[in-house]
Design an enzyme around this catalytic site. Sequence first.
Site, mmCIF file in Angstrom:
data_model
loop_
_atom_site.group_PDB
_atom_site.id
_atom_site.type_symbol
_atom_site.label_atom_id
_atom_site.label_comp_id
_atom_site.label_asym_id
_atom_site.label_seq_id
_atom_site.Cartn_x
_atom_site.Cartn_y
_atom_site.Cartn_z
ATOM 1 N N LYS A 1 0.863 -1.187 0.000
ATOM 2 C CA LYS A 1 0.000 0.000 0.000
ATOM 3 C C LYS A 1 0.896 1.232 0.000
ATOM 4 C CE LYS A 1 -3.260 2.562 2.982
ATOM 5 N NZ LYS A 1 -4.185 2.531 4.136
ATOM 6 N N ASP B 1 -2.931 10.116 3.263
ATOM 7 C CA ASP B 1 -4.322 9.665 3.366
ATOM 8 C C ASP B 1 -5.111 10.666 4.202
ATOM 9 O OD1 ASP B 1 -6.728 8.357 3.630
ATOM 10 O OD2 ASP B 1 -5.960 6.769 4.956
ATOM 11 N N LYS C 1 -10.826 12.561 7.461
ATOM 12 C CA LYS C 1 -10.417 12.215 8.818
ATOM 13 C C LYS C 1 -10.488 13.444 9.725
ATOM 14 C CE LYS C 1 -6.986 8.675 7.594
ATOM 15 N NZ LYS C 1 -7.557 7.542 8.339
ATOM 16 N N ASP D 1 1.414 6.517 5.429
ATOM 17 C CA ASP D 1 0.466 5.515 4.932
ATOM 18 C C ASP D 1 1.001 4.763 3.705
ATOM 19 O OD1 ASP D 1 -1.906 4.271 5.577
ATOM 20 O OD2 ASP D 1 -3.150 5.560 4.322
ATOM 21 N N ASP E 1 -12.442 6.548 3.229
ATOM 22 C CA ASP E 1 -11.231 6.408 4.047
ATOM 23 C C ASP E 1 -10.763 4.946 4.133
ATOM 24 O OD1 ASP E 1 -9.136 7.229 5.604
ATOM 25 O OD2 ASP E 1 -10.318 7.489 7.441
ATOM 26 N N GLU F 1 -9.477 3.140 1.945
ATOM 27 C CA GLU F 1 -8.928 3.206 0.584
ATOM 28 C C GLU F 1 -7.775 2.234 0.371
ATOM 29 O OE1 GLU F 1 -7.811 4.972 3.012
ATOM 30 O OE2 GLU F 1 -5.661 4.777 2.697
ATOM 31 N N ARG G 1 -7.437 -0.912 1.106
ATOM 32 C CA ARG G 1 -7.887 -2.198 0.560
ATOM 33 C C ARG G 1 -8.226 -2.072 -0.928
ATOM 34 N NH1 ARG G 1 -12.476 -2.502 5.022
ATOM 35 N NH2 ARG G 1 -10.906 -1.195 6.026
HETATM 36 N N1 BES Z 1 -4.491 4.519 6.787
HETATM 37 C C1 BES Z 1 -5.635 4.221 7.563
HETATM 38 C C2 BES Z 1 -5.370 3.271 8.714
HETATM 39 C C3 BES Z 1 -4.465 3.771 9.821
HETATM 40 C C4 BES Z 1 -5.020 4.209 11.002
HETATM 41 C C5 BES Z 1 -3.101 3.717 9.699
HETATM 42 C C6 BES Z 1 -4.193 4.631 12.035
HETATM 43 C C7 BES Z 1 -2.276 4.139 10.723
HETATM 44 C C8 BES Z 1 -2.825 4.596 11.892
HETATM 45 C C9 BES Z 1 -6.698 3.561 6.677
HETATM 46 O O1 BES Z 1 -6.723 3.989 5.354
HETATM 47 C C10 BES Z 1 -8.027 3.920 7.257
HETATM 48 O O2 BES Z 1 -8.350 5.070 7.244
HETATM 49 N N2 BES Z 1 -8.757 2.925 7.762
HETATM 50 C C11 BES Z 1 -10.030 3.136 8.351
HETATM 51 C C12 BES Z 1 -10.979 2.108 7.814
HETATM 52 C C13 BES Z 1 -12.400 2.358 8.183
HETATM 53 C C14 BES Z 1 -12.911 3.593 7.479
HETATM 54 C C15 BES Z 1 -13.213 1.152 7.788
HETATM 55 C C16 BES Z 1 -9.860 3.020 9.853
HETATM 56 O O3 BES Z 1 -9.121 2.171 10.310
HETATM 57 O O4 BES Z 1 -10.474 3.817 10.567
HETATM 58 ZN ZN ZN Z 2 -4.937 4.663 4.591
HETATM 59 MN MN MN Z 3 -7.863 5.720 5.072
#
Ligand code: BES
Ligand code: ZN
Ligand code: MN
Length: 501
Positions: free
Chosen positions: A271, A276, A283, A294, A353, A355, A357
Site C-alpha cells: 500500500k 491519506d 479524517k 500511509d 477512508d 482506501e 484495501r
Molecule cells: N491509513 C488508515 C489506517 C491507519 C489508522 C493507519 C491509524 C495508521 C494509523 C486507513 O486507510 C483507514 O483510514 N482505515 C479506516 C478504515 C475504516 C474507514 C473502515 C480506519 O481504520 O479507521
Molecule cells: Zn490509509
Molecule cells: Mn484511510
Amino acid sequence: MRTELSFAKISGIETELLAVLAADTQTAKGPEAKPAPVLLVADAAVKAAAEAVLASGEFKAGANETLLIHAPAGLRAKRLLVVGLGKAAKVTADGLRSAAGTAVRFAKPRGLRALAFALPQTEVAAAASTQAIVEGALIGDFDADTYRSDRKDKSIQSFVLVADANVKAAVETSFAEGVILAESQNFARTLVHAPGNKMTPTILAERAATMAAEVGLKAEISSTEKIHELKMGAFWSVAQGSADAEPPALIVLRYEPEGVKDGPVLGLVGKGLTFDSGGISIKPSSDMDKMKSDMAGGAAMLGAMRAIALLKPKVRVIAVVCATENMPDGKAQKPGDVQTAMSGKTIEILNTDAEGRLVLADGITYAKQLGATHLIDAATLTGACVVALGMVTAGTFSNDDETYAKFEKAIEISGEKFWRLPIGDEYAELIKSDIADIKNTGGRWGGAITAAEFLHVFAEDTPWIHLDIAGQALIETTRPDMAKCASGVAVRSIVAWTRQF
Ligand code: BES
Ligand code: ZN
Ligand code: MN
C-alpha cells in the site's frame, strides 16, 4: 556508518568507546535476591576494569541499562560502556539487536563517532548474534532530524564488531547479511519518514527506480494511462481525487535470478498512500499528519526488494506498489459510488477512508496476472488492528497454513512481533453488499479482519499473507535503541520469508 568485523584482542582496541554486554545471573526471587550482573566477555582486562562498579550494585544489567566508565584501566579504549541484556537465562537475538542499538544511541548525542562492540558468548549462536548486533547498530544510528536547517550529523562513523578468531568462518556471512538487511530497513524508513509534500507518488516511484538501478532490479514505473489500460478501477477510484494535481504511480520491480526458470514466484504487494486525508469521508484533523506514513507497506516492499537483490535467494520475486494520495476534490470518489476492480468484482464504497484495501485489491490482481504463485501484502490498513494489538505487535492473516508456517520461521529470525488473527466465511459475510459484489467496510467490529477478508476476495485461493502494520509504521515513544520516527517494520520479516522458498 562504516561497519567492520575485527578479530583483534579486545583490550588492545583503540576506540572512543568500547561497548560490552552484561546479563543478570541472579535466579533467586524475592527481596533478598540482589541482581548479579556478569560481563559477557572473556577478556580479563575488561573484566578487571568493570569489576568494582559491577560489585557496587549500582548497575543491575537490566535490558538496555547503560553504565559508562572513563579511562578504563588496562584497556586502550578511551571509554568502556556496559549495556545490560536483562536476565541471563532469557537472552535472545532480539535483545542483542536492541543492546547494539542502545550502545549506538548512547554514543551519538555525546559526539562519539567510533564504537567497538564485543560479540558476547550467550545461548544465541555466534552467527545469529552477529547478524542481530550489526542490524541493531545500523538501525540505531538512523535519526529523524533530516529536515532541520541546522542539522548536525551525529551519525556514528565507524562500528567495529569484535569477535573471537575461532568464530570467524561462522560470523562473516551473517555480518554481511545483517548490514544488507539493516540498510534496506533504513532505506524504507527514509521513505516513510518523508512528509507528503516531499514523498509524492511520483517521487516514491523515482526513488524505487533509482534503488532498482543501483542493486540490479528491473523496474517499470507507470501512471494514470496504464492504470486505465489495466482497468484498475479500485486503485483509480482512490487516485481520481488528486490525479490531476499529483498523479498516482504503479511501481513494479522484478527480481529474476539467473538460472531460475520455474518454481514459485513471490508477489510482494504494498500500500503506497503517500498521504491519506480520508478523501470525502475526511479524517479528523488531529493526528492526520501521521498519514504521511500511509505508504509504509509499499516502502517495506521496496526495502525488502533491495535486500533480496543483494542477498540473491534462488526464487523469483515481483513487487507491486500502488502509490497515490487519497484527497477530497471535485473529482474524488463519493460514499455510495460503485467501482469495478481489475478482477471484475464490483465494490460499493461506503467510506472513502477505507482506501488501502482498494489499491491493494488491484495490486494483488496485477501481481497474480504477472505470475505470482504466492502473495504477501503489507499495509497500514486499519486503526482496528491497532485497537486489537496495540502499537507493539502487528497483525497478520493468511489463507494458507503452509505459507504462513514459513512466515512464522521468518519472524523467529527477524525478531519482529506479528500475531495471526483469524479470517473466515462468517467475517466474509460482513462485507457483502446489497447492490454490488462487496462493500469496502464491514461495520464496527473486527475491522482488521473484515479488511483482510476484502483482500482475500482478490487473493482468492492463491496462498497469501496479509500484514497490517498500522500501529508499527511509526515509533511514537522514545526508545533506547531506535529513534522516534519511521520504523521500517516488516522489511526483515518479508525478506526472511522469501528466503524460505
Ligand atoms: N491509513 C488508515 C489506517 C491507519 C489508522 C493507519 C491509524 C495508521 C494509523 C486507513 O486507510 C483507514 O483510514 N482505515 C479506516 C478504515 C475504516 C474507514 C473502515 C480506519 O481504520 O479507521
Ligand atoms: Zn490509509
Ligand atoms: Mn484511510
